[in-house]
Design a protein around this motif. Sequence first.
Motif, short mmCIF file in Angstrom:
data_model
loop_
_atom_site.label_atom_id
_atom_site.label_comp_id
_atom_site.label_asym_id
_atom_site.label_seq_id
_atom_site.Cartn_x
_atom_site.Cartn_y
_atom_site.Cartn_z
N THR A 173 19.77 6.08 -8.60
CA THR A 173 19.77 7.76 -8.08
C THR A 173 19.45 8.00 -9.29
O THR A 173 18.78 8.92 -9.52
CB THR A 173 20.86 7.75 -8.13
N LEU A 174 19.51 7.06 -10.84
CA LEU A 174 18.72 8.06 -12.18
C LEU A 174 17.64 8.07 -11.61
O LEU A 174 16.72 8.64 -12.54
CB LEU A 174 18.95 6.57 -13.05
N ARG A 175 16.53 6.31 -10.99
CA ARG A 175 15.38 6.55 -10.44
C ARG A 175 14.76 7.65 -10.15
O ARG A 175 13.66 8.40 -10.81
CB ARG A 175 14.79 5.40 -10.51
N ARG A 176 15.70 8.19 -9.20
CA ARG A 176 15.14 9.24 -7.93
C ARG A 176 15.15 10.81 -9.25
O ARG A 176 14.22 11.62 -9.09
CB ARG A 176 16.37 9.57 -7.32
N LEU A 183 17.69 4.16 -25.00
CA LEU A 183 18.65 3.31 -23.05
C LEU A 183 17.73 3.28 -22.87
O LEU A 183 16.99 3.28 -22.41
CB LEU A 183 19.59 4.94 -24.06
N THR A 184 18.49 1.84 -22.32
CA THR A 184 17.71 1.82 -20.48
C THR A 184 18.38 3.31 -19.74
O THR A 184 19.50 3.54 -19.87
CB THR A 184 18.30 -0.03 -20.39
N ALA A 185 18.26 1.99 -18.16
CA ALA A 185 18.71 3.19 -17.20
C ALA A 185 19.94 2.57 -16.69
O ALA A 185 20.55 3.42 -16.20
CB ALA A 185 16.94 2.87 -16.49
N GLN A 186 19.97 1.68 -16.87
CA GLN A 186 21.27 1.23 -16.89
C GLN A 186 22.51 1.46 -17.69
O GLN A 186 23.10 1.71 -16.91
CB GLN A 186 21.44 -0.25 -16.38
#
Length: 100
Positions: free
Chosen positions: A45-48, A30-33
């Motif tokens: 926010t997911l990156r954080r 799955l991609t972060a998006q």
Amino acid sequence: MPVKTTPARVRRAGEDIGAQLAAWRKLQDLTAQQVAERAGISRDTLRRLEHGEVGVSMETVLGVARALGALDRLVEALDPWQTDLGRARAAASLPKRVRR
């Protein structure tokens, strides 16, 4: 006003949990998006969260865990009644109606 400092163990736990969520995402290709959209959050926010920032909300952590299919495992991992201590204490002190 005093500056709040995050204890080192909490910071490390946040980093570990973030890395584990990122690993779950990658294992599922799955991609972060995609995960961010499923969790109803921004990619930033997911990156954080994946980088261990402990200031993200409980709603964010739970939403990402749900998006990755890991929510039930997270809830179960924290269930005190699934431990020997929890079961022993429940049997000894809780009313029958709240015992599992």
